[in-house]
Motif scaffolding. Structure first.
Motif, PDB file in Angstrom:
ATOM      1  N   UNK A 205      -3.068  -0.222   4.992  1.00 14.45           N
ATOM      2  CA  UNK A 205      -4.420   0.122   5.404  1.00 14.45           C
ATOM      3  C   UNK A 205      -5.248   0.693   4.247  1.00 14.45           C
ATOM      4  N   UNK A 206      -4.612   1.479   3.358  1.00 11.55           N
ATOM      5  CA  UNK A 206      -5.383   2.221   2.361  1.00 11.55           C
ATOM      6  C   UNK A 206      -5.342   1.634   0.946  1.00 11.55           C
ATOM      7  N   UNK A 207      -4.251   0.916   0.612  1.00 12.82           N
ATOM      8  CA  UNK A 207      -4.070   0.547  -0.796  1.00 12.82           C
ATOM      9  C   UNK A 207      -3.735  -0.923  -1.007  1.00 12.82           C
ATOM     10  N   UNK A 208      -4.032  -1.751  -0.028  1.00 15.55           N
ATOM     11  CA  UNK A 208      -3.696  -3.170  -0.136  1.00 15.55           C
ATOM     12  C   UNK A 208      -4.715  -3.881  -1.029  1.00 15.55           C
ATOM     13  N   UNK A 426      -3.406  10.976  -5.101  1.00 13.39           N
ATOM     14  CA  UNK A 426      -3.674  10.792  -3.671  1.00 13.39           C
ATOM     15  C   UNK A 426      -2.624   9.886  -3.032  1.00 13.39           C
ATOM     16  N   UNK A 427      -2.237   8.827  -3.737  1.00 10.65           N
ATOM     17  CA  UNK A 427      -1.170   7.952  -3.218  1.00 10.65           C
ATOM     18  C   UNK A 427       0.112   8.745  -3.073  1.00 10.65           C
ATOM     19  N   UNK A 432       4.346  11.313   0.199  1.00  7.25           N
ATOM     20  CA  UNK A 432       5.106  12.534   0.517  1.00  7.25           C
ATOM     21  C   UNK A 432       4.880  12.944   1.972  1.00  7.25           C
ATOM     22  N   UNK A 433       3.631  12.923   2.419  1.00  8.94           N
ATOM     23  CA  UNK A 433       3.326  13.315   3.796  1.00  8.94           C
ATOM     24  C   UNK A 433       3.963  12.402   4.815  1.00  8.94           C
ATOM     25  N   UNK A 434       4.028  11.107   4.519  1.00  7.25           N
ATOM     26  CA  UNK A 434       4.598  10.148   5.450  1.00  7.25           C
ATOM     27  C   UNK A 434       6.121  10.283   5.556  1.00  7.25           C
TER      28      UNK A 434
END
Length: 436
Positions: A205-208, A426-427, A432-434
């Protein structure tokens, strides 16, 4: 007159030969009604059928399919059916049929029933994840061993050390609750971390974007996620990782020692594949004709991304990128990593970084406490989390490759053709959060 007689006799003889020859060729054709290979096939079929017949009563017999039961041992008068996967109480074997305890008979063939026992068991080292609320059995499940003594919640990870197979499926022996062990069905487990699957959705969703090649792998799992994992781009100083790997391997193999002295002469910066000395680092750009210990060179190469340090290692330890070195890196990375072009994908970098981690020693330890710990991947995780990493940058290319020692350590490689240090951070924060 005699001449005409001889001619006539010769003509008669020739005619008789012509009449006989077709018969000779046609005769074998009449014997092809039962070709040898067809007869053999039928014999093999009979032998195969015979091999499937039971010669004695199997242990803990179980029906493999719905069976027809009969009143007589000749199996002529039907007496109902027996459901699939039903325990059978066999009294005796007679006339190629099994007599059951209720007086009925069934065929004594292996395609109809089998022993409900352990089929196989092997040692493994695997992390598994519960995909549903999961029953824990004392033994691999059979119709005779089906006692449940615990249940596990969905979405948890466990260490499995054995894999067993029965007629009912595959079962893993796992450890849980501080030392208990038990068997769980493979149907209730996944070999893919659900957190990693969720991370893949987030990355999509964010980095494709074709600007990125991203690779994520937990250290204790073979499963990976990422974006354009196999897309290559100029790797810049990430290409120092295979040099560090090879150097540490030589140390572990007894071919090099940390106290070895590497002489910095004019040849160091001039062989094919060497870095321009004017790049990052602390060693002199101009050859100073001094000796540096192997430990010192390893440290400046990793911690300061020193180009001259990398050239010293490449010259002395890889033997100017020898074929032996390149073959080993190709095998480790999964694809050739040309030392001059320096093109590599995030997955190639991650595989080499994991190889360096497995070698350990000064080569891997040099990736801690670098001059770049306040940016990129390290900046995206809490300050108390240890990170071993190697940065790379050239023109618009900006990269970082790390092992993040969170509760569940993982490899993260971010290659980018345009990202800023903050975007890489940010990536890192998202990954880490996931996972944590």
């Amino acid at each position: 007159m005699q001449f005409l007689k001889e001619k006539l006799n010769m003509g008669v003889g020739l005619a008789m030969i012509i009449l006989i020859i077709p018969g000779l060729f046609a005769f074998p054709g009449k014997s092809e009604a039962k070709p040898a290979h067809r007869v053999l096939a039928k014999e093999e079929e009979k032998a195969s059928s015979h091999q499937q017949a039971y010669k004695d009563i199997p242990t803990r017999p179980l029906s493999l399919k719905e069976l027809t039961a009969y009143k007589d041992a000749d199996l002529k008068e039907k007496a109902g059916t027996i459901s699939k996967m039903t325990q059978l109480n066999i009294r005796k074997l007679t006339k190629g049929a099994f007599e059951l305890s209720d007086g009925r008979y069934i065929r004594a063939v292996k395609e109809d029933l089998a022993s409900d026992v352990l089929i196989s068991k092997e040692n493994i080292d695997q992390t598994v994840y519960t995909s549903a609320q999961t029953k824990v059995y004392y033994n691999p499940y059979t119709s005779f061993d089906k006692e449940v003594y615990s249940q596990l919640p969905k979405g948890q990870s466990y260490s499995a050390d054995k894999l067993a197979k029965t007629l009912w499926g595959s079962y893993y022996e796992i450890s849980f609750d501080g030392g208990q062990t038990g068997w769980v069905s493979a149907d209730d487990l996944s070999l893919k971390n659900p957190k990693m699957l969720a991370l893949q959705d987030l990355l999509n969703k964010k980095y494709n974007s074709s600007d990125y090649s991203i690779y994520v792998k937990e250290l204790d799992s073979k499963f990976t996620v990422g974006i354009n994992q196999n897309q290559t781009m100029y790797s810049a100083s990430l290409s120092k990782l295979p040099i560090l790997y090879w150097t540490q391997k030589r140390i572990n193999d007894g071919q090099a020692n940390l106290s070895d002295q590497l002489y910095y002469s004019s040849v160091i910066n001039g062989f094919p594949g060497s870095f321009e000395p004017a790049g990052t680092g602390v060693l002199s750009e101009i050859p100073d004709e001094k000796n540096y210990s192997l430990l010192e060179v390893i440290n400046v190469t990793a911690k300061d991304s020193d180009n001259v340090g990398s050239n010293l290692l490449a010259y002395y330890e890889t033997k100017q990128f020898s074929q032996e070195y390149q073959d080993a890196i190709t095998k480790l990375a999964g694809r050739p990593w040309n030392p001059s072009k320096r093109e590599a994908s995030a997955e190639m970098v991650g595989r080499v970084l994991e190889g360096l981690y497995n070698e350990g020693g000064a080569g891997f330890n040099s990736l801690f406490n670098t001059a770049f710990d306040n940016i990129k991947i390290k900046a995206g995780v809490p300050s108390n989390i240890k990170v071993a990493h190697k940065i790379g940058a050239a023109d618009s290319y900006n990269h970082d490759a790390a092992i993040v020692f969170a509760e569940h350590p993982y490899i993260l490689v971010v290659e980018s053709s345009s990202a800023s240090d903050q975007e890489i951070a940010d990536i890192s924060k998202d990954v880490y959060g996931a996972l944590e």
